[in-house]
Structures are given as structure tokens and as C-alpha cells.
Design a protein around this motif. Structure first.
Motif, PDB file in Angstrom:
ATOM      1  N   GLU A  31      47.142  67.453  24.602  1.00 45.81           N
ATOM      2  CA  GLU A  31      47.403  66.106  25.133  1.00 45.81           C
ATOM      3  C   GLU A  31      47.363  65.056  24.024  1.00 45.81           C
ATOM      4  O   GLU A  31      46.775  65.268  22.969  1.00 45.81           O
ATOM      5  CB  GLU A  31      46.339  65.734  26.174  1.00 45.81           C
ATOM      6  N   PHE A  32      47.991  63.931  24.308  1.00 42.57           N
ATOM      7  CA  PHE A  32      47.876  62.766  23.435  1.00 42.57           C
ATOM      8  C   PHE A  32      47.322  61.655  24.326  1.00 42.57           C
ATOM      9  O   PHE A  32      47.963  61.258  25.289  1.00 42.57           O
ATOM     10  CB  PHE A  32      49.261  62.377  22.886  1.00 42.57           C
ATOM     11  N   VAL A  33      46.107  61.204  24.015  1.00 43.22           N
ATOM     12  CA  VAL A  33      45.431  60.272  24.920  1.00 43.22           C
ATOM     13  C   VAL A  33      45.020  59.010  24.168  1.00 43.22           C
ATOM     14  O   VAL A  33      44.462  59.091  23.069  1.00 43.22           O
ATOM     15  CB  VAL A  33      44.169  60.926  25.528  1.00 43.22           C
ATOM     16  N   PHE A  34      45.326  57.857  24.766  1.00 41.33           N
ATOM     17  CA  PHE A  34      44.817  56.594  24.214  1.00 41.33           C
ATOM     18  C   PHE A  34      43.525  56.221  24.927  1.00 41.33           C
ATOM     19  O   PHE A  34      43.417  56.427  26.139  1.00 41.33           O
ATOM     20  CB  PHE A  34      45.822  55.464  24.423  1.00 41.33           C
ATOM     21  N   VAL A  35      42.584  55.699  24.194  1.00 39.41           N
ATOM     22  CA  VAL A  35      41.370  55.178  24.816  1.00 39.41           C
ATOM     23  C   VAL A  35      41.352  53.690  24.515  1.00 39.41           C
ATOM     24  O   VAL A  35      41.369  53.285  23.347  1.00 39.41           O
ATOM     25  CB  VAL A  35      40.106  55.847  24.252  1.00 39.41           C
ATOM     26  N   ILE A  36      41.381  52.881  25.564  1.00 42.56           N
ATOM     27  CA  ILE A  36      41.376  51.432  25.341  1.00 42.56           C
ATOM     28  C   ILE A  36      40.210  50.783  26.072  1.00 42.56           C
ATOM     29  O   ILE A  36      39.593  51.388  26.955  1.00 42.56           O
ATOM     30  CB  ILE A  36      42.717  50.775  25.766  1.00 42.56           C
ATOM     31  N   GLY A  37      39.921  49.576  25.708  1.00 44.11           N
ATOM     32  CA  GLY A  37      38.799  48.857  26.293  1.00 44.11           C
ATOM     33  C   GLY A  37      38.420  47.747  25.351  1.00 44.11           C
ATOM     34  O   GLY A  37      38.666  47.835  24.145  1.00 44.11           O
ATOM     35  N   SER A  38      37.857  46.676  25.904  1.00 46.33           N
ATOM     36  CA  SER A  38      37.523  45.543  25.045  1.00 46.33           C
ATOM     37  C   SER A  38      36.317  45.878  24.174  1.00 46.33           C
ATOM     38  O   SER A  38      35.652  46.881  24.385  1.00 46.33           O
ATOM     39  CB  SER A  38      37.227  44.308  25.901  1.00 46.33           C
TER      40      SER A  38
END
Lengths: 236, 297
Positions: A31-38
């Protein structure tokens, strides 16, 4: 097939800050996963627990069959050999050339010198730095330095590549180049990639799975392409 | 095979990094040079002080006087009795004639006085050396109780004070040496810590790419070893040449012939070996301690 399974993961720092609270995530191989969050959302802590820079307070984090939560300090290297890590600040050794920086990773694993050379050259080629193999990091641009860091991270053919804001210090065009390389690695080598980022343009353009972490919990898990820039993400 | 490669690379890298971090290496070497010279001086002092106290203690004897007009048979009895005291190292019989001859030699007045007397007023005696200076008192009391002994003396009071003083001196110097070695260990390991602090990125990256803790430590430990050896070269030369020159200049004695210095040969090599050992071990231990700090999360 699952590569990463995070269940009921908590992380409370010594000063009482709760960075992760009951986090549950599963990531499959390839998989290719982005992890985002402030900032302060627990995104970085999540990334750090994956390569055991931080140890979860409670719960389990299984990466490639290793329970990171129970991994002793002296055995961390066993996990790290299966993982490549890329940072915002590259973390290259300034006194070594591009070639040496990459070979360094294999040398310290005790690999034979004969076997090191072709593997390093292959990694250098993969990131397109063949011409600069003899240069020192300070003779390279930021994008090139990041490419060296990526080459170092993938030289040992890891199953998992963790990128902690790899484009944070780079201009948009260079960022695009880096993303192209990462996508290429993901598709050609089948390496699972987890990338923490602030850059919503990249996230929108790449159309990958996106994990949104807010206040230490998983606030959203968007499958390929279903994510559109969220209000909660502040552009960096 | 793999372990061997890691080992040989560690040795290679340790030499490289001594050169690469030249100024910090020099700092560590200078620091160990200075402290090791102090250690050398204090070892030499302690050893000499202990030798001197031992030789002075060997001079302490009990003198037992045989009763006047004792016969030869009585003296033989005393000898037998003395043979049975295990604390006695050796004893010498000194007849009254020997005493007389010795005293006559000492001064003119004594000479004429003794000549004037018809009968020898002195007593036959035994001069007894004990194995351990602490047994002086016990042996004296035992000998005193013998039938044919009129009196036995060992210099009560003065001897106790002297032995007490020797004891304090030798214990004090030992404490100084141990303290100095500890200070050296602390100083050298702190200097090495500084050199490693500047390379914590290197350690971080090694950890990141999956180098085992042992493989991370090895080159640093070898580096500490190399710095230890380099740091002990000058102190060893100073010790060997310094002590030989000092010994020759003083003719092997201080103040009077009673106080002799320890022979330089073998002794200085022994000191040199201690310096080399302290340098290497402290260097390696210092590196080990310093790296350990960065191997923890």
C-alpha cells in the motif's frame, strides 16, 4: 496481506501528554498511505512508534510480524533492518560521499564488500543520482540530498518505507520529483510506503489511501482517491 | 565471518575517526597525558614510601638481656625457647664482650671507664627480629617471662608511634593513588563523551539503518583504546627516563643511607604497564559509557 496492525495503541508521554489514544489501523503489503493531521495531532508519534523510536504505552503495534510494543531496546535493530526511514532533514553524514552514505547502511550490517557495490549502485540509479555518486552532501541540492536519503533507505530492500515529511523542506517542483520516485519504488519494488505530510496538494494529487489523525485518534480513513483536502489540515 | 567483517570495519573506522576528529582526539590525548603523568608520580611515590617504611620496620628489634652470671647451659635453654616462637624471624646472640668492644669504639670516655673496671659490667644479650612489626610487643613480653632473661626492650612508645605513622602514610598514599585513578577515569571519559557528543548524528543514523548496538559501540570502543594508548605514550616515557635520571642523580638514596629508593629496573616497566593499562581501560570504558547514552530511547 497485513504488514502493519496497530490495535488499541496508547502513548502517554512522561509529562502527561496523551499523544495516541486507542488507535487502530491496519495497513496491507504494497500500500501507499498518507498520514495527515495538524501539528500535535499525534501523527508524528504514530510514525515514530512504527519504527520504534517511541514505544507505545499500551496496546500492540505489529510491523512485519514484530510486536514493536514488546521489542527490547537492544533488539530494535532487527526491526530497523526491515524498514527504511526518510526524514525531512535528510540525516546524511556530511563527511561521507553519496556512495559512502548509502554503502554505510550495508556496511554496518556486516555485508560483504563485493555484495555492497552492486546493491548501492542499483539504489543510486533508482533515485537518478548516478552522476553525483562521488559528491559530498553539501555539494547537492535539497532535493538531491533527499534522494540520497531515499536511496539509503531502500538499499537493503526493505518491505516498508516510512517517510516523515520528506518534502517538508523542498519547493513544490522538487517535491513532485521526490513523490515520483516514491511512487516508482512503491510500484516497481512493491515496497509499502507510509508518508506523513502537511502538503495537501500532494495528497490531493496522488489519490492514495489517507489516514487522518486528530487528537491521537484515527479521525478518518479514506480509501484511494476518496479524500479531498480537509478543513482540519493547515497548509504548512 | 560476518562478525569478523564487522570487527575489521570497526577497527578501520576507529583509526579513521581518530584522524577525522583530530582536534577532539588531541583534547582527549592531552587530557589523559596530563592525568596519567600525575598517576605515575603518585604510584612512584607510594611504592617508594611503602618500601621505605618496610625497610625501616625491618630495623626494629627486641633486645633481651640474659641474667648476670648465666651459664652456657642457660643460654642454650633460651635459644631453644626462642626457636619455638613462630613470630620470630631471626635472632643473634651478642655476648657482653662484643658489647664492650662496641662501646669502647664509640667514645673515649666509655673506653677509659670500661678499662678502669675490672669486671665487665655488661650483660649477654639476644637481638631478636620479628616477622611482623605488630608482634614486637607480644614477643617482648613472652621473652621477658623467661627464667634466665633479666629484661627485654623494644623501644616502647616510640615504636608504636612510628608504626602508626607509617601505617597512616601508606594508607594515605594508597587513597591518593586510587582517587587519582578515579579522577583520570572521569576526566578521560568526559573528554571522550564530548568527542562522541559531536557525533551523535552518526550514532542516530547507524541505529536507523539497523546497526546492532554492539556494532555501533565497537568502533567507538576501539577509538577509546587508541586514544588511551596514544595518551599513555608521553607519561610512560616521562616515567622511565624521569625515574632513571632521578635515581642516578640521588645515587639511590634520599637524605641518608637508611632511606633507599626502589631500584629503577623492572619497577619502572611495571609502572609503565600500569599506565598503559589504565589509559586503555579508561579510554574504552569512557567510550562505552558515552555511547550507551545515545543507544537508549
Amino acid at each position: 496481506m497485513k504488514l502493519i496492525q496497530v490495535s488499541n495503541c496508547y502513548k502517554v508521554y512522561k509529562n502527561g501528554t496523551t499523544a495516541l489514544a486507542d488507535l487502530n489501523v491496519t495497513i496491507d503489503k504494497g500500500e501507499f498511505v498518507f498520514v495527515i493531521g495538524s501539528t500535535g495531532s499525534g501523527k508524528s508519534t504514530f510514525i515514530k512508534t512504527l519504527y520504534r523510536e517511541e514505544k507505545p504505552t499500551k496496546g500492540s503495534v505489529i510491523v512485519g510480524g514484530i510486536n514493536v510494543a514488546k521489542l527490547r531496546n537492544s533488539k530494535v535493530y532487527k526491526l530497523r533492518r526491515k524498514i527504511g526511514v526518510v526524514f525531512q532533514d535528510f540525516k546524511l553524514l556530511p563527511k561521507l560521499t553519496v556512495y559512502e552514505n548509502i554503502a554505510f547502511a550495508l556496511e554496518s550490517l556486516g555485508m560483504e564488500s563485493k555484495a555492497i557495490r552492486p546493491q548501492v549502485l542499483k539504489a543510486i540509479e533508482k533515485v537518478g543520482l548516478k552522476e553525483k555518486a562521488r559528491n559530498f552532501p553539501n555539494q547537492l541540492s535539497g532535493g538531491e540530498q533527499q534522494r540520497v536519503a531515499i536511496a539509503r533507505a531502500i538499499v537493503n530492500n526493505p518491505k516498508l518505507l516510512i517517510c516523515d515529511e520528506p518534502t517538508g523542506n523542498l519547493d513544490p517542483d522538487t517535491s513532485k520529483e521526490i513523490m515520483k520516485i516514491l511512487e516508482n519504488i512503491n510500484q516497481e519494488l512493491g515496497t509499502t510506503i507510509i508518508m506523513a505530510t502537511h502538503d495537501k496538494d500532494i495528497v490531493n494529487r496522488m489519490k492514495k489511501r489517507v489516514l487522518v489523525i486528530e487528537n491521537g485518534v484515527l479521525a478518518g480513513d479514506y480509501l484511494k482517491g476518496s479524500y479531498k483536502a480537509h478543513e482540519s489540515i493547515k497548509n504548512s | 565471518m560476518k562478525a569478523l567483517r564487522i570487527l575489521s570495519r570497526s577497527i578501520r573506522d576507529s583509526f579513521k575517526s581518530v584522524g577525522r576528529n583530530f582536534s577532539l582526539s588531541i583534547a582527549a590525548i592531552t587530557c589523559s597525558t596530563i592525568t596519567l603523568i600525575l598517576v605515575a608520580i603518585s604510584i612512584i611515590l607510594t611504592y617508594n614510601v611503602q618500601e621505605i617504611t618496610l625497610s625501616l620496620e625491618r630495623e626494629l628489634t627486641v633486645v633481651a638481656y640474659v641474667k648476670k652470671d648465666s651459664e652456657d647451659a642457660n643460654i642454650r635453654t633460651i635459644k631453644k625457647e626462642l626457636d619455638q616462637i613462630p613470630e620470630i624471624d631471626k635472632y643473634v646472640f651478642k655476648s657482653k664482650e662484643e658489647w664492650k668492644a662496641e662501646m669502647k669504639n664509640e667514645s673515649e670516655t666509655l673506653n677509659t671507664t670500661l678499662d678502669y673496671l675490672e669486671e665487665n659490667p655488661l650483660l649477654d644479650s639476644f637481638i631478636i627480629t620479628v616477622k611482623n612489626v605488630n608482634d614486637l610487643k607480644g614477643v617482648t613480653e613472652k621473652v621477658r617471662s623467661y627464667e634466665f632473661i633479666s629484661s627485654a626492650e623494644y623501644g616502647e612508645g616510640m615504636v608504636e608511634n612510628l608504626v602508626g605513622a607509617f601505617d597512616i602514610i601508606s594508607k594515605g598514599t594508597m587513597v591518593i593513588v586510587i582517587a587519582l585513578i578515579l579522577v583520570t577515569a572521569f576526566l578521560i571519559s568526559n573528554t571522550i563523551k564530548l568527542t562522541i557528543f559531536s557525533r551523535k548524528n552518526e550514532i542516530e543514523i547507524m541505529r536507523l539503518v539497523g546497526t546492532s548496538n554492539t556494532a555501533i559501540r565497537l568502533p567507538f570502543i576501539f577509538e577509546g583504546f587508541i586514544l588511551g594508548i596514544l595518551g599513555s605514550i608521553i607519561p610512560i616515557l616521562v616515567t622511565i627516563y624521569g625515574y632513571i635520571i632521578l635515581y642516578d642523580k640521588l645515587g639511590g638514596h634520599i637524605i641518608s643511607n637508611i632511606i633507599t629508593l626502589v631500584q629503577p629496573f623492572n619497577f619502572i616497566f611495571f609502572v609503565a604497564l600500569i599506565l598503559l593499562g589504565v589509559g586503555c581501560i579508561v579510554g574504552m570504558f569512557g567510550s562505552y559509557r558515552a555511547v550507551r547514552k545515545y543507544l537508549k530511547i
